[in-house]
Design a protein around this motif. Structure first.
Motif, mmCIF file in Angstrom:
data_model
loop_
_atom_site.group_PDB
_atom_site.id
_atom_site.type_symbol
_atom_site.label_atom_id
_atom_site.label_comp_id
_atom_site.label_asym_id
_atom_site.label_seq_id
_atom_site.Cartn_x
_atom_site.Cartn_y
_atom_site.Cartn_z
ATOM 1 N N VAL A 88 -11.788 9.727 15.108
ATOM 2 C CA VAL A 88 -10.904 8.600 15.412
ATOM 3 C C VAL A 88 -9.564 9.191 15.823
ATOM 4 C CG1 VAL A 88 -9.834 6.485 14.596
ATOM 5 C CG2 VAL A 88 -12.080 7.152 13.719
ATOM 6 N N TYR A 89 -9.081 8.760 16.971
ATOM 7 C CA TYR A 89 -7.844 9.306 17.521
ATOM 8 C C TYR A 89 -6.720 8.283 17.393
ATOM 9 C CZ TYR A 89 -10.700 13.038 19.382
ATOM 10 O OH TYR A 89 -11.550 14.116 19.490
ATOM 11 N N PHE A 90 -5.603 8.755 16.864
ATOM 12 C CA PHE A 90 -4.431 7.898 16.696
ATOM 13 C C PHE A 90 -3.256 8.465 17.477
ATOM 14 C CE2 PHE A 90 -5.795 4.826 13.679
ATOM 15 C CZ PHE A 90 -6.729 5.451 12.872
ATOM 16 N N CYS A 91 -2.548 7.561 18.094
ATOM 17 C CA CYS A 91 -1.285 7.879 18.741
ATOM 18 C C CYS A 91 -0.159 7.355 17.861
ATOM 19 C CB CYS A 91 -1.239 7.213 20.116
ATOM 20 S SG CYS A 91 0.323 7.426 20.996
ATOM 21 N N ALA A 92 0.979 8.030 17.880
ATOM 22 C CA ALA A 92 2.133 7.578 17.112
ATOM 23 C C ALA A 92 3.395 7.875 17.900
ATOM 24 C CB ALA A 92 2.187 8.265 15.749
ATOM 25 N N SER A 93 4.470 7.181 17.545
ATOM 26 C CA SER A 93 5.758 7.441 18.187
ATOM 27 C C SER A 93 6.868 7.296 17.161
ATOM 28 C CB SER A 93 5.990 6.491 19.366
ATOM 29 O OG SER A 93 6.238 5.167 18.914
ATOM 30 N N THR A 94 8.005 7.907 17.468
ATOM 31 C CA THR A 94 9.154 7.812 16.579
ATOM 32 C C THR A 94 10.423 8.218 17.321
ATOM 33 O OG1 THR A 94 9.997 8.432 14.382
ATOM 34 C CG2 THR A 94 9.060 10.187 15.699
#
Lengths: 111, 114
Positions: A88-94
């Motif tokens: 399962v691939y997750f993208c994130a930002s901050t």
């Protein structure tokens, strides 16, 4: 304000096929990340970007490439998919100094 | 090298009880310690975070306790509810360097029985 979105939600590939996962964020965040999540191994960083036009390797970059041509988008590519990339691939930002905001994930199966 | 170690792997608590999850880190340059909550089929969501200049932070039923000298921090969930059943991840980062990268613990699966 959609936050972080990921396309597609699910995908099944055959070994050797290629694909691109798209991540988009509308929060004007500088930093973006791609993780994979496997049972019992938590979240492992694949690649990340600290700004438009920049990318860097994370913990497990082999077999993946990324591009950040626009600030709001971060693409993850698999050139020749292998069964070990089933995950399962997750993208994130901050932005600096705050927590990361995650997308809903893409479930990828490589046969 | 596992820089953030989390325990236990799984935890079962009765409704109304206190859930406690522990994490230990190695890198003294870490300066930001968030906890994430993840429900099945969803992405992790930021729950609460602490910086090392304070020893405790409380938000509602969730409290982080931080022990800088021991390089440990923990999540306490007071009055645990069945809706708290989820996987919890601790993490650590160096905010101003390394692109605010997070290093995650392996996760704790919490089950709160009614």
């Amino acid at each position: 304000n959609a936050g972080v979105t990921q396309t597609p939600k699910f995908r099944v590939l055959k070994t050797g096929q290629s694909m691109t996962l798209l991540c988009a964020q509308d929060m004007n965040h500088e930093y973006m990340y791609w993780y994979r999540q496997d049972p019992g191994m938590g979240l492992r960083l694949i690649h990340y970007s600290v700004g438009e036009g920049t990318t860097a390797k994370g913990e497990v970059p082999d077999g993946y490439n990324v591009s950040r041509l626009k600030k709001q988008n971060f693409l993850l590519g698999l050139e020749s998919a292998a069964p070990s990339q089933t995950s399962v691939y997750f993208c994130a930002s901050t932005k600096t100094g705050t927590g990361q905001y995650f997308g809903p994930g893409t479930r990828l199966t490589v046969l | 090298q596992q820089q953030v170690k989390q325990s236990p792997q799984s935890l079962i608590v009765q409704k109304g009880g206190i859930s406690i999850i522990n994490c230990a880190y190695e890198n003294t340059a870490f300066d930001y310690f968030p906890w994430y909550q993840q429900f099945p089929g969803k992405g992790p969501a930021l729950l609460i975070a602490i910086r090392p200049d304070v020893s405790e932070k409380k938000e509602g039923r969730f409290t982080i306790s931080f022990n800088k000298s021991a390089k440990q921090f923990s999540l306490h969930i007071m009055d645990s509810q069945p809706g708290d059943s989820a996987t919890y991840f601790c993490a650590a980062s160096m905010r101003e360097t390394s692109g605010s990268r997070l290093t995650f613990g392996e996760g704790t699966q919490l089950t709160v029985n009614p």
